[in-house]
Every structure is written in C-alpha cells, then in structure tokens.
Scaffold this motif. Structure first.
Motif, short mmCIF file in Angstrom:
data_model
loop_
_atom_site.label_atom_id
_atom_site.label_comp_id
_atom_site.label_asym_id
_atom_site.label_seq_id
_atom_site.Cartn_x
_atom_site.Cartn_y
_atom_site.Cartn_z
N GLY A 94 58.72 -74.14 -1.17
CA GLY A 94 58.21 -73.42 -2.35
C GLY A 94 58.14 -74.33 -3.57
N SER A 95 57.63 -75.56 -3.38
CA SER A 95 57.66 -76.54 -4.48
C SER A 95 56.70 -76.19 -5.61
CB SER A 95 57.37 -77.95 -3.96
OG SER A 95 56.04 -78.04 -3.48
N THR A 96 55.70 -75.36 -5.34
CA THR A 96 54.73 -75.05 -6.40
C THR A 96 55.16 -73.86 -7.26
OG1 THR A 96 53.50 -73.65 -4.84
CG2 THR A 96 52.76 -75.94 -5.08
N GLY A 97 56.27 -73.23 -6.90
CA GLY A 97 56.73 -72.08 -7.68
C GLY A 97 57.55 -72.51 -8.89
N SER A 98 58.05 -71.53 -9.59
CA SER A 98 58.81 -71.80 -10.80
C SER A 98 60.08 -72.61 -10.50
CB SER A 98 59.11 -70.44 -11.46
OG SER A 98 60.18 -70.53 -12.30
N VAL A 99 60.86 -72.18 -9.52
CA VAL A 99 62.08 -72.92 -9.16
C VAL A 99 61.71 -74.28 -8.56
CG1 VAL A 99 64.12 -72.95 -7.65
CG2 VAL A 99 63.47 -70.84 -8.81
N GLY A 100 60.67 -74.30 -7.72
CA GLY A 100 60.24 -75.55 -7.10
C GLY A 100 59.86 -76.60 -8.15
N GLN A 101 59.10 -76.19 -9.14
CA GLN A 101 58.66 -77.14 -10.17
C GLN A 101 59.84 -77.62 -11.01
OE1 GLN A 101 54.89 -76.19 -12.27
NE2 GLN A 101 54.80 -74.42 -10.93
N ASN A 131 52.61 -71.99 -0.25
CA ASN A 131 51.86 -71.00 0.52
C ASN A 131 50.40 -71.44 0.64
OD1 ASN A 131 51.48 -68.62 1.89
ND2 ASN A 131 51.05 -67.44 0.05
N SER A 132 49.71 -71.54 -0.50
CA SER A 132 48.28 -71.87 -0.43
C SER A 132 47.77 -72.66 -1.64
CB SER A 132 47.47 -70.57 -0.30
OG SER A 132 47.78 -69.72 -1.40
N SER A 133 48.65 -73.01 -2.59
CA SER A 133 48.13 -73.67 -3.81
C SER A 133 47.89 -75.16 -3.61
CB SER A 133 49.05 -73.44 -5.01
OG SER A 133 50.32 -73.03 -4.60
N GLU A 143 45.77 -77.36 -5.19
CA GLU A 143 45.65 -78.27 -6.33
C GLU A 143 47.02 -78.74 -6.84
OE1 GLU A 143 44.29 -80.84 -8.85
OE2 GLU A 143 43.07 -79.95 -7.26
N LEU A 144 47.94 -77.78 -7.02
CA LEU A 144 49.26 -78.14 -7.53
C LEU A 144 50.03 -78.98 -6.53
CD1 LEU A 144 51.27 -78.05 -9.77
CD2 LEU A 144 51.94 -75.75 -9.10
N LEU A 145 49.94 -78.62 -5.26
CA LEU A 145 50.65 -79.40 -4.23
C LEU A 145 50.09 -80.82 -4.17
CD1 LEU A 145 52.99 -79.21 -2.28
CD2 LEU A 145 51.44 -78.43 -0.51
N LEU A 146 48.78 -80.94 -4.34
CA LEU A 146 48.16 -82.26 -4.36
C LEU A 146 48.73 -83.11 -5.50
CD1 LEU A 146 45.93 -84.26 -3.44
CD2 LEU A 146 44.37 -83.10 -5.03
N GLN A 147 48.80 -82.52 -6.69
CA GLN A 147 49.35 -83.26 -7.84
C GLN A 147 50.80 -83.67 -7.57
OE1 GLN A 147 47.40 -84.39 -10.04
NE2 GLN A 147 45.72 -83.15 -9.21
N GLN A 148 51.56 -82.77 -6.95
CA GLN A 148 52.96 -83.09 -6.65
C GLN A 148 53.06 -84.21 -5.61
OE1 GLN A 148 54.61 -79.25 -5.53
NE2 GLN A 148 55.03 -78.69 -7.65
N CYS A 149 52.13 -84.19 -4.64
CA CYS A 149 52.13 -85.25 -3.62
C CYS A 149 51.80 -86.61 -4.25
CB CYS A 149 51.11 -84.95 -2.51
SG CYS A 149 51.62 -83.63 -1.42
N ILE A 150 50.87 -86.59 -5.19
CA ILE A 150 50.49 -87.85 -5.85
C ILE A 150 51.70 -88.40 -6.61
CG2 ILE A 150 49.05 -88.83 -7.70
CD1 ILE A 150 46.85 -86.78 -6.79
N LYS A 151 52.42 -87.51 -7.28
CA LYS A 151 53.54 -87.98 -8.10
C LYS A 151 54.79 -88.34 -7.27
CE LYS A 151 56.22 -86.92 -12.19
NZ LYS A 151 56.60 -85.96 -13.18
N ALA A 169 53.65 -82.76 3.72
CA ALA A 169 53.34 -81.60 2.88
C ALA A 169 52.95 -80.46 3.81
CB ALA A 169 52.20 -81.92 1.93
N VAL A 170 53.51 -79.28 3.57
CA VAL A 170 53.20 -78.14 4.44
C VAL A 170 52.63 -77.01 3.60
CG1 VAL A 170 54.07 -76.48 6.13
CG2 VAL A 170 55.18 -78.72 5.91
N LEU A 171 51.51 -76.46 4.07
CA LEU A 171 50.98 -75.23 3.48
C LEU A 171 51.01 -74.16 4.56
CD1 LEU A 171 48.17 -76.90 1.46
CD2 LEU A 171 49.72 -75.20 0.48
N ARG A 172 51.45 -72.97 4.20
CA ARG A 172 51.48 -71.93 5.24
C ARG A 172 50.05 -71.62 5.69
NH1 ARG A 172 55.11 -67.95 7.43
NH2 ARG A 172 56.75 -68.51 5.98
N ASP A 173 49.14 -71.68 4.73
CA ASP A 173 47.76 -71.33 5.02
C ASP A 173 47.00 -72.52 5.63
OD1 ASP A 173 45.56 -69.22 4.08
OD2 ASP A 173 44.77 -71.25 3.81
#
Ligand code: NAD
Ligand code: MG
Length: 425
Positions: A22-29, A50-52, A54-62, A68-72
């Motif tokens: 859940g890295s793209t959520g509030s606690v994850g960030q 889950n499915s975000s 764009e944000l997961l991409l930015q996190q992967c870059i950084k 990286a896993v997306l449920r979707d």
C-alpha cells in the motif's frame, strides 16, 4: 544505538530490506518519506498498490525497488510499459498471490502493512508466517482475525509493531516496551494486563469533523465533509471511520488483541487537540502518555527502528502553543458505531469480522453517495443481527464470513437505495 553501531550495521551489510504494502496510500507515502531520510539503514525491496500507476511509477523512479506489484493486471501492464520506456530494471507483477510473495520473500526483513481494509489480510498474514518484522497499520486485519493472527505472530516469531498512532503510543507507555528486544511480542501474552500493573488503557480520539455538528444535520453531511478531518490527513475510508468513530471502535478491538486486554479495560477519551496519542493508567496512580504533533511519520519511524529511535522529519511539539488539552467521554447517541464495535468485541467469535465487512460496504456506499452518513450504523447493526456468530477457528471460515457479511450488507444498501429512489419519484 550510537552512530558507530549504525555504521557497523551498514558495514556488515545488514541494511534492512523493506516491502511497503500500500505504498501509494497515506501511510505508505509517509513511510517512504521516513525511509528517504535513512538510506544507510533501509533499502526498498518492493512497493505495492491497488491500481494507481502514475504514483507508483514516481515512487519506483525515486526509490528503485526490485519489484513493484499492482493488484490490477491492466494497471500492472501500464506500469511495466512506463518503466521499460525509462529503462528502469524494476520487475512488475500483478495479483493477490504476488502481494503475498513479496511480503514473504526471504530477502525481506521488514513489511509495512498499509493496505486499507480486508484486502490487507492475506498479504499481512504472509509476512507474519514468514516471521518478518511487521509494521501493522492495517487494523482491519486484527479486527477480522485477532486471535488467530496473534497466535501466528507468536508461532512464527514475527515481530509485530503497532503503527496506528494510538497503539504505537500505548506500546511506548507499556511497561516492557523498549527494555529488551526479546520481550515484544513473545513475553507479552504470558501475563494479563492487570498483572503488569495496568488498570486500563485510555485510547484517545479526536472526535472527528462532526464532534459538535447538531445531530439533526448529520443525515445530510457529504463525503467530502466527512473526509475533512480536523487534525489528520488520511485515506478516505479511515477518514469516514473517524467521522462515525467506527475507527475508534476498530481501535478498541485492535488494542484488545495487541495488549491482551478486555474491552472493559479500554476506555475511549475524546481529546480534540490530538496532542496526546493515548495513555496507560497504572494501579499505582501513574498515567503515562505519549505526546507529539499529529503526524504518522512518528509512529512509523518508531516501528521501523524500535528499540532505537531515528529521525522522522516531524517537527518538534511546541508544548507552549498547545494552550489547553481537553478530555470528554464519547456520546454514543452521536457515535453509535463505537457502541456497535464494543458490542461485537464482547460477543467475540466472528462478530468483529462481520462488523468490519458491513462497515466497509456501508462506508463505500456512503462515499459513492448511495446512502446517507447516518445509514452507516443502521447497515452495520442490521448485518450484525442477521448473521449468526460462529467461532473464528480458521482463516478460511473468516474469509467466508467476510463474504457473507458483505453480501448481506450489499442487500441492505440496495434496499435503502431503492427506498430513496422511490421517495424521490
Ligand atoms: P489509503 O486509502 O490512503 O491507501 C490504501 C493503500 O492500499 C493504497 O496504496 C492502495 O493502492 C492500497 N490498496 C487499496 N485496496 C487494495 C487492494 N484491494 N489490494 C491491494 N492494495 C490495495 O489508506 P491509508 O489511510 O493509508 O490507510 C491504510 C491502513 O492504515 C488502513 O487500514 C488504515 O485504517 C490504517 N491507518 C491509517 C492511518 C492514516 O493516517 N492514514 C492511521 C492509522 C491507521
Ligand atoms: Mg488511529
């Protein structure tokens, strides 16, 4: 730990590998914000969402995780395409099994469990079964399966650190915490709360955005109003839970499992300033409290480094600006969800699983403007009374009960929706 010891740690190659569910959520960030301050201590092994894309991409870059896993599945394909375009060597996977695999991967030391809702159960369980240090934000997991979950923590020598700010505060104020790494959680269940000198746990609650709203206006509040929490910036589901105070109800249940206490030993205290994050009341008359600015990076940093303390990026509490600290008992007429949670915990078995499932369905229906805010407790109460309470003897039974409660809640929501449609004709 001194800085020399930290350096030794790094020299020995014992930098901790971490997975954030859940890295793209509030606690994850917030977790990534803390990790960014300590590249010498932690390496991000996997990020999941889950499915975000764009944000997961930015996190992967950084953060350049290995996986990286997306449920979707479709979202995962998009992420994979974007990463390849940038020639980033991140392996992309999709689906529930992939979440469980990264959470239990043998190279991983720490798993932040920050998926919202029942969806977090199986991946968190996978981390526990693999004996990881599990930072538990996903309180729904304990509400659904507390007894079995805690047994697995012990059997597998997993180390469970509470991230929910109140439970983190209680943990900090409990007698054994921080004394000896072996004492948590292995020694804890041997003794009940009272034997350790504790009279009760005082679980603080801000009271949310509707603490002083006239009761007759509650039926008409909107999802955005419910999500506008006065002190905390959180995901939408937990924000609505805070507005109904179901969040505090779930936290009472969470506290019972984490600290081996009965619901009667957990008292909810409304404290609108959210400066004290909870308290422990001892038999000798002492009350220990943990204070700080309301910022999840503090409990996250504590969970990451325990029994040490590391910088979190949170600004120091200006005690002089906290002019007053107020305390009040919660009004159950205003917050019926709180009473429902106590009731479910007292009934035991799978009643809390039913409570959680019905709440998730009702909150989702409210966020999608299908039902009113005041319908949320009605849906939950009806589902609780419709479903026979069975013992929570296996995770399969718990998941079946979760599904059954969701179906029942869906039907009740559908009935309300058709009633509203009929009334507006
Ligand atoms: P959020 O909605 O902001 O984020 C949820 C995360 O889970 C996202 O990364 C999302 O992609 C992922 N997710 C959602 N559904 C999923 C699914 N079906 N499969 C896989 N991943 C999925 O939520 P949040 O506010 O960060 O809360 C996360 C958990 O932490 C909740 O259980 C909440 O109760 C708890 N918690 C949150 C806070 C807070 O300050 N936000 C405080 C205490 C406890
Ligand atoms: Mg909390």
């Amino acid at each position: 730990m001194t800085s020399t010891l930290i350096e030794q740690k790094s020299e020995q190659g014992s930098v901790q590998n971490i997975v954030i569910l859940g890295s793209t959520g509030s606690v994850g960030q917030n977790t990534l914000d803390v990790l960014a301050l300590h590249p010498d201590r932690y390496r991000v092994h996997a990020l999941t969402a889950n499915s975000s894309v764009e944000l997961l991409l930015q996190q992967c870059i950084k953060f350049q995780p290995k996986i990286a896993v997306l449920r979707d599945e479709v979202a995962a394909e998009k992420l994979s395409y974007e990463l390849k375009k940038r020639q980033l060597p991140v392996q992309v996977e999709s689906g529930g099994a992939a979440l469980e695999n990264v959470a239990s991967n043998e190279t991983v030391d720490v798993v932040m469990a920050a998926i919202v809702g029942a969806a977090g159960l199986l991946p968190t369980l996978a981390a526990v079964k693999a004996g990881k240090r599990v930072l538990l934000a996903n309180k729904e997991t304990l509400v659904m399966s507390g007894h079995l979950f805690m047994s697995l923590v012990r059997e597998n020598n997993a180390r469970l650190l509470p991230i929910d700010s109140e439970h983190n505060a209680i943990f900090q104020c409990m007698p054994m915490s921080g004394v000896n790494e072996e004492q948590w959680p292995k020694a804890r269940p041997a003794e009940a709360l009272a034997k350790r000198g504790v009279r009760r746990i005082l679980l603080t609650a801000s009271g949310g955005p509707f603490l002083n709203t006239p009761l007759e206006q509650l039926a008409d509040v909107t999802p955005d109003q419910a999500c506008a929490h006065p002190n905390w910036d959180m995901g939408r589901k937990i924000s609505v839970d805070s507005a109904t105070m179901m969040n505090k109800g779930l936290e009472v249940i969470e506290a019972c499992w984490l600290f081996d206490s009965s619901p009667d030993q957990v008292e909810v205290v409304i404290h609108p300033q959210s400066v004290i994050h909870s308290m422990v009341d001892y038999h000798d008359g002492s009350v220990l409290a943990q204070l700080g600015n309301p910022d999840m990076r503090t409990p996250i940093a504590y969970g990451l480094a325990w029994p040490e303390r590391i910088a979190s990026g949170v600004s120091p509490l200006d005690i002089f600006s906290a002019k007053r600290l107020d305390f009040a008992k919660p009004d159950v007429k205003r917050f019926p969800c709180l009473a429902l949670a106590y009731q479910a915990m007292k009934v035991g078995g799978m009643a809390t699983c039913t409570l959680n499932a019905a709440n998730e369905v009702a909150v989702d229906a409210f966020l999608n403007e299908k039902i009113k805010f005041t319908d949320i407790p009605l849906v939950i109460e009806k589902v609780l009374s419709d479903i026979t309470v069975e013992a929570a003897t296996s995770f399969d039974l718990i998941l079946q009960n979760d599904q059954l409660a969701r179906q029942q809640a869906d039907e009740i929501v559908a009935g309300l929706v058709s009633g509203y449609a009929g009334a507006s004709k």
